[in-house]
Scaffold this motif. Structure first.
Motif, PDB file in Angstrom:
ATOM      1  N   LEU A   4       0.822  -1.070  -0.223  1.00  0.00           N
ATOM      2  CA  LEU A   4      -0.046  -0.089   0.052  1.00  0.00           C
ATOM      3  C   LEU A   4       0.961   1.157   0.011  1.00  0.00           C
ATOM      4  O   LEU A   4       0.521   2.255  -0.796  1.00  0.00           O
ATOM      5  N   LEU A   5       1.889   1.262   0.847  1.00  0.00           N
ATOM      6  CA  LEU A   5       2.918   2.416   0.867  1.00  0.00           C
ATOM      7  C   LEU A   5       3.547   2.521  -0.600  1.00  0.00           C
ATOM      8  O   LEU A   5       3.597   3.846  -0.877  1.00  0.00           O
ATOM      9  N   GLY A   6       3.917   1.215  -1.006  1.00  0.00           N
ATOM     10  CA  GLY A   6       4.375   1.565  -2.578  1.00  0.00           C
ATOM     11  C   GLY A   6       3.482   2.242  -3.512  1.00  0.00           C
ATOM     12  O   GLY A   6       3.974   3.069  -4.225  1.00  0.00           O
ATOM     13  N   LYS A   7       2.161   1.729  -3.418  1.00  0.00           N
ATOM     14  CA  LYS A   7       1.211   2.496  -4.333  1.00  0.00           C
ATOM     15  C   LYS A   7       1.007   4.001  -4.218  1.00  0.00           C
ATOM     16  O   LYS A   7       0.988   4.866  -5.016  1.00  0.00           O
ATOM     17  N   LEU A   8       1.127   4.182  -2.722  1.00  0.00           N
ATOM     18  CA  LEU A   8       0.890   5.542  -2.481  1.00  0.00           C
ATOM     19  C   LEU A   8       2.259   6.476  -2.997  1.00  0.00           C
ATOM     20  O   LEU A   8       2.100   7.814  -3.247  1.00  0.00           O
ATOM     21  N   ARG A   9       3.522   5.835  -2.929  1.00  0.00           N
ATOM     22  CA  ARG A   9       4.617   6.604  -3.308  1.00  0.00           C
ATOM     23  C   ARG A   9       4.543   6.983  -4.913  1.00  0.00           C
ATOM     24  O   ARG A   9       4.825   7.856  -5.258  1.00  0.00           O
ATOM     25  N   GLU A  10       3.932   5.731  -5.642  1.00  0.00           N
ATOM     26  CA  GLU A  10       3.962   6.072  -7.163  1.00  0.00           C
ATOM     27  C   GLU A  10       2.773   7.344  -7.379  1.00  0.00           C
ATOM     28  O   GLU A  10       2.899   7.824  -8.350  1.00  0.00           O
ATOM     29  N   ALA A  11       1.870   7.314  -6.495  1.00  0.00           N
ATOM     30  CA  ALA A  11       0.749   8.358  -6.620  1.00  0.00           C
ATOM     31  C   ALA A  11       1.489   9.859  -6.393  1.00  0.00           C
ATOM     32  O   ALA A  11       0.901  10.897  -6.977  1.00  0.00           O
ATOM     33  N   ALA A  12       2.564   9.952  -5.732  1.00  0.00           N
ATOM     34  CA  ALA A  12       3.066  11.089  -5.242  1.00  0.00           C
ATOM     35  C   ALA A  12       4.490  11.519  -6.184  1.00  0.00           C
ATOM     36  O   ALA A  12       5.191  11.984  -5.654  1.00  0.00           O
ATOM     37  N   SER A  18      -3.660  15.403  -5.121  1.00  0.00           N
ATOM     38  CA  SER A  18      -4.797  15.354  -4.350  1.00  0.00           C
ATOM     39  C   SER A  18      -5.281  14.221  -3.904  1.00  0.00           C
ATOM     40  O   SER A  18      -4.637  13.014  -3.921  1.00  0.00           O
ATOM     41  N   PHE A  19      -6.284  14.175  -2.946  1.00  0.00           N
ATOM     42  CA  PHE A  19      -6.787  13.010  -2.209  1.00  0.00           C
ATOM     43  C   PHE A  19      -7.289  11.921  -3.185  1.00  0.00           C
ATOM     44  O   PHE A  19      -7.278  10.929  -2.844  1.00  0.00           O
ATOM     45  N   GLN A  20      -8.011  12.607  -4.052  1.00  0.00           N
ATOM     46  CA  GLN A  20      -8.592  11.660  -5.286  1.00  0.00           C
ATOM     47  C   GLN A  20      -7.663  10.876  -5.795  1.00  0.00           C
ATOM     48  O   GLN A  20      -7.655   9.711  -5.979  1.00  0.00           O
ATOM     49  N   ARG A  21      -6.374  11.502  -6.244  1.00  0.00           N
ATOM     50  CA  ARG A  21      -5.374  10.557  -6.858  1.00  0.00           C
ATOM     51  C   ARG A  21      -4.738   9.704  -5.787  1.00  0.00           C
ATOM     52  O   ARG A  21      -4.382   8.361  -6.271  1.00  0.00           O
ATOM     53  N   ILE A  22      -4.544   9.837  -4.390  1.00  0.00           N
ATOM     54  CA  ILE A  22      -4.033   9.206  -3.522  1.00  0.00           C
ATOM     55  C   ILE A  22      -5.301   7.747  -3.487  1.00  0.00           C
ATOM     56  O   ILE A  22      -4.636   6.691  -3.508  1.00  0.00           O
ATOM     57  N   LEU A  23      -6.555   8.082  -3.203  1.00  0.00           N
ATOM     58  CA  LEU A  23      -7.205   6.895  -3.233  1.00  0.00           C
ATOM     59  C   LEU A  23      -7.359   6.024  -4.461  1.00  0.00           C
ATOM     60  O   LEU A  23      -7.599   4.973  -4.373  1.00  0.00           O
ATOM     61  N   ILE A  59     -12.885  11.674   5.950  1.00  0.00           N
ATOM     62  CA  ILE A  59     -12.864  10.689   4.938  1.00  0.00           C
ATOM     63  C   ILE A  59     -12.919   9.584   5.722  1.00  0.00           C
ATOM     64  O   ILE A  59     -13.814   8.721   4.932  1.00  0.00           O
ATOM     65  N   ILE A  60     -12.345   9.345   6.825  1.00  0.00           N
ATOM     66  CA  ILE A  60     -12.366   7.877   7.207  1.00  0.00           C
ATOM     67  C   ILE A  60     -14.122   7.711   7.829  1.00  0.00           C
ATOM     68  O   ILE A  60     -14.517   6.703   7.652  1.00  0.00           O
ATOM     69  N   LEU A  76     -17.391   9.394  -2.088  1.00  0.00           N
ATOM     70  CA  LEU A  76     -16.706  10.556  -1.547  1.00  0.00           C
ATOM     71  C   LEU A  76     -16.966  11.900  -1.939  1.00  0.00           C
ATOM     72  O   LEU A  76     -16.937  11.906  -3.192  1.00  0.00           O
ATOM     73  N   PRO A  77     -17.333  12.770  -1.348  1.00  0.00           N
ATOM     74  CA  PRO A  77     -17.610  13.941  -2.067  1.00  0.00           C
ATOM     75  C   PRO A  77     -16.319  14.816  -2.629  1.00  0.00           C
ATOM     76  O   PRO A  77     -15.202  14.599  -1.908  1.00  0.00           O
ATOM     77  N   GLU A  78     -16.688  15.365  -3.460  1.00  0.00           N
ATOM     78  CA  GLU A  78     -15.509  16.037  -4.334  1.00  0.00           C
ATOM     79  C   GLU A  78     -14.999  17.209  -3.343  1.00  0.00           C
ATOM     80  O   GLU A  78     -13.767  17.526  -3.635  1.00  0.00           O
ATOM     81  N   ALA A  79     -15.479  17.480  -2.462  1.00  0.00           N
ATOM     82  CA  ALA A  79     -14.891  18.716  -1.556  1.00  0.00           C
ATOM     83  C   ALA A  79     -13.847  18.535  -1.023  1.00  0.00           C
ATOM     84  O   ALA A  79     -13.006  18.907  -0.417  1.00  0.00           O
ATOM     85  N   MET A  80     -13.952  16.929  -0.441  1.00  0.00           N
ATOM     86  CA  MET A  80     -12.872  16.350   0.213  1.00  0.00           C
ATOM     87  C   MET A  80     -11.655  15.789  -0.658  1.00  0.00           C
ATOM     88  O   MET A  80     -10.455  16.170  -0.153  1.00  0.00           O
ATOM     89  N   THR A  81     -12.206  15.168  -1.546  1.00  0.00           N
ATOM     90  CA  THR A  81     -10.899  14.507  -2.394  1.00  0.00           C
ATOM     91  C   THR A  81     -10.454  15.266  -3.234  1.00  0.00           C
ATOM     92  O   THR A  81      -9.210  14.890  -3.975  1.00  0.00           O
ATOM     93  N   GLY A  82     -11.128  16.570  -3.676  1.00  0.00           N
ATOM     94  CA  GLY A  82     -10.167  17.584  -4.588  1.00  0.00           C
ATOM     95  C   GLY A  82      -8.942  18.301  -3.706  1.00  0.00           C
ATOM     96  O   GLY A  82      -8.188  19.108  -4.668  1.00  0.00           O
ATOM     97  N   LYS A  83      -8.887  18.124  -2.533  1.00  0.00           N
ATOM     98  CA  LYS A  83      -7.748  19.079  -1.594  1.00  0.00           C
ATOM     99  C   LYS A  83      -6.389  18.345  -2.081  1.00  0.00           C
ATOM    100  O   LYS A  83      -6.347  17.036  -2.331  1.00  0.00           O
ATOM    101  N   GLU A  84      -5.505  19.206  -2.161  1.00  0.00           N
ATOM    102  CA  GLU A  84      -4.118  18.827  -2.637  1.00  0.00           C
ATOM    103  C   GLU A  84      -3.010  19.038  -1.304  1.00  0.00           C
ATOM    104  O   GLU A  84      -3.072  20.160  -0.881  1.00  0.00           O
ATOM    105  N   ILE A  85      -2.103  18.281  -1.676  1.00  0.00           N
ATOM    106  CA  ILE A  85      -0.858  18.614  -0.778  1.00  0.00           C
ATOM    107  C   ILE A  85       0.178  18.297  -1.657  1.00  0.00           C
ATOM    108  O   ILE A  85       0.137  17.794  -2.462  1.00  0.00           O
ATOM    109  N   ARG A  86       1.288  18.845  -1.120  1.00  0.00           N
ATOM    110  CA  ARG A  86       2.755  18.693  -1.645  1.00  0.00           C
ATOM    111  C   ARG A  86       3.269  17.304  -1.704  1.00  0.00           C
ATOM    112  O   ARG A  86       3.313  16.429  -0.772  1.00  0.00           O
TER     113      ARG A  86
END
Length: 193
Positions: A4-12, A18-23, A59-60, A76-86
């Motif tokens: 799971l961590l490997g998949k998250l690293r690929e998304a980053a 965005s949270f949507q991309r992470i999910l 989200i949880i 999940l609502p787009e208002a949550m999943t649309g948020k982005e982080i570095r």
């Protein structure tokens, strides 16, 4: 967990994520891996970003709530999943929790699987939803969101591996985190008196 961590690293891999991309990186219709993603993120140092813990908590709560009510497809609502982080922050946070992921992979071996039948599993789902709803309320109490995130992670591993020991550890952490505000209030009251 390490997968799971490997998949998250690929998304980053981009500059922001965005949270949507992470999910989406989880690429799984199962609710549990999707539930683990925000729990892992809130356990990481990313929880220091203002409102980050609140977003992860909501989200949880949304994911766990859909599990409780028996939905077959995640929404999940787009208002949550649309948020982005570095993305760099995400990668750094994932690097810091890699040891935890290895430990979970090694130790989740189905202890007391007989105890993880339907009523207990539903209790784990309700506990995850409670933890998620409490995160925005407890964001002002230091470390409480990270403790709740770890509790959700343990409950998720317990449901995935049918491991009652992890469920018990999750319940203990949840009770600890939910009691922190009372200790803080008592400490402030003692100082003022």
């Amino acid at each position: 967990m390490e997968e799971l961590l490997g998949k998250l690293r690929e998304a980053a891999s981009a500059e922001t994520v965005s949270f949507q991309r992470i999910l989406q990186a989880v690429e799984d219709t199962s609710f549990l891996p999707v539930l683990m993603v925000p729990a892992l993120l809130v356990v990481s140092p990313l929880s220091g970003i203002p409102l980050f813990s609140s977003i992860c908590g909501l989200i949880i709560a949304f994911v766990a709530g859909q599990m409780v009510f028996g939905r077959h497809h995640l929404w999940l609502p787009e208002a949550m999943t649309g948020k982005e982080i570095r993305a760099r922050r995400l990668r750094d946070g994932l690097d810091r929790i890699a040891g935890l992921a290895r430990w979970l992979d090694r130790n989740a071996t189905g202890h007391g699987s007989w105890a993880m039948r339907r009523p207990v599993r539903k209790g784990c789902e309700l506990a995850c939803m409670t933890c998620g709803l409490a995160m925005p309320l407890l964001e002002i109490v230091p470390f409480s969101s990270s403790i709740l995130g770890l509790a959700v992670l343990l409950f998720s591993v317990a449901m995935l591996a049918r491991d009652a020991l992890f469920m018990a550890m999750g319940a203990l952490l949840m009770l600890t985190a939910l009691s922190l505000p009372f200790y803080a209030i008592n400490a402030v009251a003692a100082v003022m008196l």
